[in-house]
Design an enzyme around this catalytic site. Structure first.
Site, PDB file in Angstrom:
ATOM      1  N   GLN A  88      -8.946  19.098  22.506  1.00  0.00           N
ATOM      2  CA  GLN A  88      -9.891  17.971  22.534  1.00  0.00           C
ATOM      3  C   GLN A  88     -10.777  17.961  23.774  1.00  0.00           C
ATOM      4  O   GLN A  88     -11.811  17.301  23.793  1.00  0.00           O
ATOM      5  CB  GLN A  88      -9.138  16.635  22.442  1.00  0.00           C
ATOM      6  CG  GLN A  88      -8.436  16.426  21.107  1.00  0.00           C
ATOM      7  CD  GLN A  88      -7.639  15.144  21.122  1.00  0.00           C
ATOM      8  OE1 GLN A  88      -6.489  15.137  21.530  1.00  0.00           O
ATOM      9  NE2 GLN A  88      -8.233  14.048  20.701  1.00  0.00           N
TER      10      GLN A  88
ATOM     11  N   GLY B 226      -2.108   9.959  23.266  1.00  0.00           N
ATOM     12  CA  GLY B 226      -1.863  11.397  23.191  1.00  0.00           C
ATOM     13  C   GLY B 226      -3.173  12.151  23.278  1.00  0.00           C
ATOM     14  O   GLY B 226      -4.216  11.625  22.883  1.00  0.00           O
TER      15      GLY B 226
ATOM     16  N   HIS C  31      -3.869  19.350  16.353  1.00  0.00           N
ATOM     17  CA  HIS C  31      -5.083  19.704  17.121  1.00  0.00           C
ATOM     18  C   HIS C  31      -5.033  21.157  17.590  1.00  0.00           C
ATOM     19  O   HIS C  31      -6.049  21.863  17.593  1.00  0.00           O
ATOM     20  CB  HIS C  31      -5.227  18.803  18.356  1.00  0.00           C
ATOM     21  CG  HIS C  31      -5.839  17.460  18.081  1.00  0.00           C
ATOM     22  ND1 HIS C  31      -7.116  17.294  17.585  1.00  0.00           N
ATOM     23  CD2 HIS C  31      -5.355  16.210  18.281  1.00  0.00           C
ATOM     24  CE1 HIS C  31      -7.377  15.992  17.485  1.00  0.00           C
ATOM     25  NE2 HIS C  31      -6.323  15.315  17.894  1.00  0.00           N
TER      26      HIS C  31
ATOM     27  N   HIS D   8       0.642  14.855  15.294  1.00  0.00           N
ATOM     28  CA  HIS D   8      -0.817  14.673  15.324  1.00  0.00           C
ATOM     29  C   HIS D   8      -1.425  15.600  16.388  1.00  0.00           C
ATOM     30  O   HIS D   8      -2.424  16.291  16.132  1.00  0.00           O
ATOM     31  CB  HIS D   8      -1.132  13.200  15.609  1.00  0.00           C
ATOM     32  CG  HIS D   8      -2.570  12.886  15.858  1.00  0.00           C
ATOM     33  ND1 HIS D   8      -3.303  12.027  15.056  1.00  0.00           N
ATOM     34  CD2 HIS D   8      -3.430  13.288  16.836  1.00  0.00           C
ATOM     35  CE1 HIS D   8      -4.538  11.947  15.513  1.00  0.00           C
ATOM     36  NE2 HIS D   8      -4.643  12.693  16.607  1.00  0.00           N
ATOM     37  N   GLU D   9      -0.805  15.603  17.574  1.00  0.00           N
ATOM     38  CA  GLU D   9      -1.342  16.424  18.675  1.00  0.00           C
ATOM     39  C   GLU D   9      -1.136  17.912  18.411  1.00  0.00           C
ATOM     40  O   GLU D   9      -1.995  18.732  18.740  1.00  0.00           O
ATOM     41  CB  GLU D   9      -0.705  16.012  20.008  1.00  0.00           C
ATOM     42  CG  GLU D   9      -0.923  14.556  20.409  1.00  0.00           C
ATOM     43  CD  GLU D   9      -2.367  14.107  20.376  1.00  0.00           C
ATOM     44  OE1 GLU D   9      -3.275  14.951  20.504  1.00  0.00           O
ATOM     45  OE2 GLU D   9      -2.602  12.889  20.191  1.00  0.00           O
TER      46      GLU D   9
ATOM     47  N   CYS E 236      -7.725   8.581  16.649  1.00  0.00           N
ATOM     48  CA  CYS E 236      -7.837   9.806  17.448  1.00  0.00           C
ATOM     49  C   CYS E 236      -9.011   9.637  18.395  1.00  0.00           C
ATOM     50  O   CYS E 236     -10.067   9.153  17.977  1.00  0.00           O
ATOM     51  CB  CYS E 236      -8.089  10.992  16.513  1.00  0.00           C
ATOM     52  SG  CYS E 236      -8.280  12.570  17.376  1.00  0.00           S
ATOM     53  N   LEU E 237      -8.818  10.037  19.645  1.00  0.00           N
ATOM     54  CA  LEU E 237      -9.916   9.931  20.609  1.00  0.00           C
ATOM     55  C   LEU E 237     -11.110  10.797  20.188  1.00  0.00           C
ATOM     56  O   LEU E 237     -12.233  10.526  20.607  1.00  0.00           O
ATOM     57  CB  LEU E 237      -9.429  10.331  22.008  1.00  0.00           C
ATOM     58  CG  LEU E 237      -8.444   9.346  22.660  1.00  0.00           C
ATOM     59  CD1 LEU E 237      -7.836   9.960  23.915  1.00  0.00           C
ATOM     60  CD2 LEU E 237      -9.142   8.025  22.998  1.00  0.00           C
TER      61      LEU E 237
HETATM   62  C1  QAP Z   1      -2.952  10.163  18.319  1.00  0.00           C
HETATM   63  O1  QAP Z   1      -4.479   8.776  19.334  1.00  0.00           O
HETATM   64  C2  QAP Z   1      -2.042   9.254  17.560  1.00  0.00           C
HETATM   65  O2  QAP Z   1     -10.625   5.246  18.063  1.00  0.00           O
HETATM   66  C3  QAP Z   1      -3.404   9.616  19.630  1.00  0.00           C
HETATM   67  O3  QAP Z   1     -11.638   3.702  20.012  1.00  0.00           O
HETATM   68  C4  QAP Z   1      -2.539   8.139  16.917  1.00  0.00           C
HETATM   69  O4  QAP Z   1      -4.570   8.076  21.433  1.00  0.00           O
HETATM   70  C5  QAP Z   1      -0.740   9.519  17.498  1.00  0.00           C
HETATM   71  C6  QAP Z   1      -8.066   5.747  20.594  1.00  0.00           C
HETATM   72  C7  QAP Z   1      -1.680   7.320  16.228  1.00  0.00           C
HETATM   73  C8  QAP Z   1       0.111   8.695  16.818  1.00  0.00           C
HETATM   74  C9  QAP Z   1      -0.350   7.595  16.187  1.00  0.00           C
HETATM   75  C10 QAP Z   1      -8.767   5.841  19.415  1.00  0.00           C
HETATM   76  C11 QAP Z   1      -8.575   4.944  21.597  1.00  0.00           C
HETATM   77  C12 QAP Z   1      -6.839   6.464  20.846  1.00  0.00           C
HETATM   78  C13 QAP Z   1      -9.945   5.150  19.238  1.00  0.00           C
HETATM   79  C14 QAP Z   1      -5.045   8.042  20.324  1.00  0.00           C
HETATM   80  C15 QAP Z   1     -10.459   4.362  20.239  1.00  0.00           C
HETATM   81  C16 QAP Z   1      -9.772   4.262  21.430  1.00  0.00           C
HETATM   82  C17 QAP Z   1      -6.232   7.271  19.963  1.00  0.00           C
HETATM   83 CO    CO Z   2      -6.222  13.251  17.916  1.00  0.00          CO
END
Ligand code: QAP
Ligand code: CO
Length: 168
Positions: A51, A46, A137, A133-134, A91-92
């Site tokens: 971001q 997401g 943001h 979560h999004e 989270c990215l």
């Molecule tokens: C948000 O998160 C989310 O640390 C999206 O090294 C997370 O895409 C929604 C990511 C969990 C629901 C459940 C994070 C990739 C990606 C990192 C992401 C990384 C590489 C996170």
């Molecule tokens: Co995030």
């Protein structure tokens, strides 16, 4: 299409509130394409426009196993929420940190799709978590705001050190 730069905590621009999209025009369409490319390239499920320093109410996500179910939400609103779901979120914008967050586990959400057509959908568990979560943001909130101040401060110090070493 282009891969956009993802802002990282504690960048203050992640605290800005996104404005509603008035018209789903070509500029918005291009931004959505670039957000999908950026999310898939980074290995995310997401991404919110905030971001990538675009302060409009736009989310892209794909929680499918095969990464073949792109979803786009413009001006999203949560209509109903029920239950609880706990997930170890990442989270990215907070790379390499993962912590458990509990949120409502069933939601209904209303938004415009990338054609500018209004739709409603129900989401559970991981997808519901991702949408919430999004949407946080777009309000300038991060998942680490759901943690204790001590945990958040530790993550901030570690990321600041990494940014210093990387010259960011
Ligand atoms: C948000 O998160 C989310 O640390 C999206 O090294 C997370 O895409 C929604 C990511 C969990 C629901 C459940 C994070 C990739 C990606 C990192 C992401 C990384 C590489 C996170
Ligand atoms: Co995030």
């Amino acid at each position: 299409m282009s891969i956009l730069t993802i802002l990282e905590f504690p960048d203050e621009r992640l605290r800005k509130k996104a404005l509603p999209v008035k018209n789903v025009d070509n500029t918005v369409s291009k931004l959505i394409d670039d957000m999908f490319e950026t999310m898939y390239d980074a290995g995310g499920i997401g991404l919110a426009a905030t971001q990538v320093d675009a302060h409009l109410q736009i989310l892209v996500m794909d929680t499918s196993e095969d990464k073949n179910d792109p979803l786009c939400f413009i001006n999203p609103e949560i209509l109903t929420q029920e239950g609880e779901f706990e997930y170890k979120e990442g989270c990215l914008s907070v790379p390499n940190f993962y912590e458990k967050v509990t949120r409502p586990g069933q939601i209904t959400v209303k938004a415009l799709n990338r054609e500018g057509i209004e739709f409603e959908m129900q989401a559970n568990d991981l997808l519901a978590t991702c949408i919430q979560h999004e949407m946080d943001h777009l309000d300038g909130k991060l998942f680490i705001d759901h943690l204790s101040a001590l945990k958040r401060q530790r993550i901030k110090a570690k990321l600041e050190k990494i940014h210093r070493l990387e010259g960011k």
